[in-house]
Scaffold this active site. Structure first.
Site, PDB file in Angstrom:
ATOM      1  N   SER A 293     -41.384 -68.316 -80.032  1.00  0.00           N
ATOM      2  CA  SER A 293     -40.325 -67.817 -79.140  1.00  0.00           C
ATOM      3  C   SER A 293     -39.764 -68.996 -78.367  1.00  0.00           C
ATOM      4  O   SER A 293     -40.522 -69.885 -77.959  1.00  0.00           O
ATOM      5  CB  SER A 293     -40.898 -66.805 -78.150  1.00  0.00           C
ATOM      6  OG  SER A 293     -39.956 -66.562 -77.119  1.00  0.00           O
TER       7      SER A 293
ATOM      8  N   TYR B  79     -48.354 -64.030 -73.058  1.00  0.00           N
ATOM      9  CA  TYR B  79     -47.416 -64.126 -74.181  1.00  0.00           C
ATOM     10  C   TYR B  79     -47.035 -65.585 -74.425  1.00  0.00           C
ATOM     11  O   TYR B  79     -47.060 -66.064 -75.564  1.00  0.00           O
ATOM     12  CB  TYR B  79     -46.186 -63.283 -73.868  1.00  0.00           C
ATOM     13  CG  TYR B  79     -45.161 -63.239 -74.974  1.00  0.00           C
ATOM     14  CD1 TYR B  79     -45.372 -62.482 -76.115  1.00  0.00           C
ATOM     15  CD2 TYR B  79     -43.962 -63.940 -74.869  1.00  0.00           C
ATOM     16  CE1 TYR B  79     -44.423 -62.430 -77.129  1.00  0.00           C
ATOM     17  CE2 TYR B  79     -43.008 -63.896 -75.872  1.00  0.00           C
ATOM     18  CZ  TYR B  79     -43.239 -63.131 -77.001  1.00  0.00           C
ATOM     19  OH  TYR B  79     -42.302 -63.090 -78.004  1.00  0.00           O
TER      20      TYR B  79
END
Ligand SMILES: NC(=O)c1ccc[n+]([C@@H]2O[C@H](COP(=O)([O-])OP(=O)(O)OC[C@H]3O[C@@H](n4cnc5c(N)ncnc54)[C@H](OP(=O)(O)O)[C@@H]3O)[C@@H](O)[C@H]2O)c1
Length: 303
Positions: A181, A194
């Site tokens: 990401s 995350y």
């Protein structure tokens, strides 16, 4: 940087706080429709594996590879969506086979990878995409959440690579692409787990690129920006409100192109990376993010 706590993003940054209180509509459970078909294409004759192909970016990537001639084996836990994606691809003339598999479970991953390789006689490209997100302050994060997220986003990628690499070596080369990401390039409040999981897989990618280059195996990461999937869409929003929220989200957070990505745009990035034209590219983490990584935005407070 991107995957914000839903309420914070939509209620605060995007300035559409009212949307969280609007009447809920059931979230669409169907796969997104799009171009599919297998006549010719850059990946004709290739065998492609996708983890987490039942929705979002993974699903778009399954359709995109199949549309360019690949035989695609994909997994996920939601059987009804797996079957649906399989049907959509086949009806358009492509080849995709769904297997129920949970990337947190080592035996399940092995069954998926080895089964697909046996069935399709080899492996050329793997897109290790399956992922989840929790959003909470670090001290409120439970051990169960840490284990679940790390077992999905980091250990799941490790397990997939562990089983894919011997097949790629046997084939004389191939390509692994991991979905990280663009948010992992920086820290982000309430997303420590995350971010940690996504940075972990980038480290895996870099080291594996060095280990397996001699076998002709390329290993790269793709770093999507804010992408219109269930991961960022509040579950109770109606379509019209979500369309408005997306515009605000893009305007405020995507410094370059000023819009949220579609899953198809990220899938196009995955296919570009996987294509032979990029045969000399390995060990990189490529943002496909509309310019988010290029900027460091400073939002001014309202006074
Ligand atoms: N959306 C964004 O803005 C964004 C930005 C950057 C990176 N990403 C990354 O993109 C990837 C895909 O997410 P998405 O945005 O497309 O959201 P999504 O629609 O929720 O897709 C997540 C996919 O992962 C699968 N998955 C989750 N846990 C799994 C497990 N234990 N075993 C097997 N499959 C599992 C899901 O399938 P099942 O539920 O059927 O198992 C689903 O197919 C994730 O790694 C995410 O971190 C997303």
């Amino acid at each position: 940087m991107l995957e914000h706590r839903r309420r914070t993003v939509l209620g605060g940054a995007a300035g559409v706080g009212a949307i969280a209180t609007l009447t809920a509509l059931p979230r669409r459970a169907s796969a997104q429709q799009g171009r599919t078909g297998s006549a010719g294409g850059r990946f004709q004759g290739k065998v492609v594996l996708v983890t987490g192909g039942t929705s979002g970016i993974g699903e778009a990537t399954v359709r995109a590879f199949a549309a360019e001639g690949a035989t695609v084996a994909f997994c996920g836990r939601r059987r009804h969506l797996g079957r649906h994606v399989e049907r959509v691809v086949r009806e358009a003339g492509g080849q995709a086979v769904y297997t129920h598999a949970d990337v947190r479970d080592p035996r399940s991953v092995q069954r998926f990878v080895d089964g697909a390789v046996r069935r399709h006689d080899g492996l050329d490209i793997a897109f290790n995409n399956a992922g989840i997100q929790y959003s909470a302050p670090l001290h409120e994060t439970t051990l169960e959440q840490w284990d679940d997220l790390m077992n999905t986003n980091a250990r799941g990628v490790f397990l997939a690579m562990r089983h894919q690499l011997p097949h790629l070596i046997e084939r004389g080369g191939g390509h692994i692409i991991v979905n990280s990401s663009v948010g992992a390039l920086v820290g982000r409040p309430d997303l420590s787990l995350y971010q940690a999981s996504k940075q972990a897989v980038q480290a895996l990618v870099k080291s594996a690129a060095l280990e397996y280059g001699r076998h002709g195996v390329r290993v790269n990461a793709i770093l999507p920006g804010i992408t219109d999937t269930a991961m960022i869409r509040p579950p109770d929003l109606d379509d019209a409100t979500w369309e408005r929220a997306k515009v605000a989200l893009g305007e405020l957070n995507v410094d370059g192109l000023k819009s949220v990505a579609t899953p198809d745009q990220i899938a196009a990035g995955v296919l570009a990376l996987a294509a032979d034209e990029f045969g000399y590219l390995t060990g990189v983490s490529l943002p496909v993010d509309g310019g988010i990584a290029a900027g460091r935005r400073m939002l001014l407070p309202e006074v």
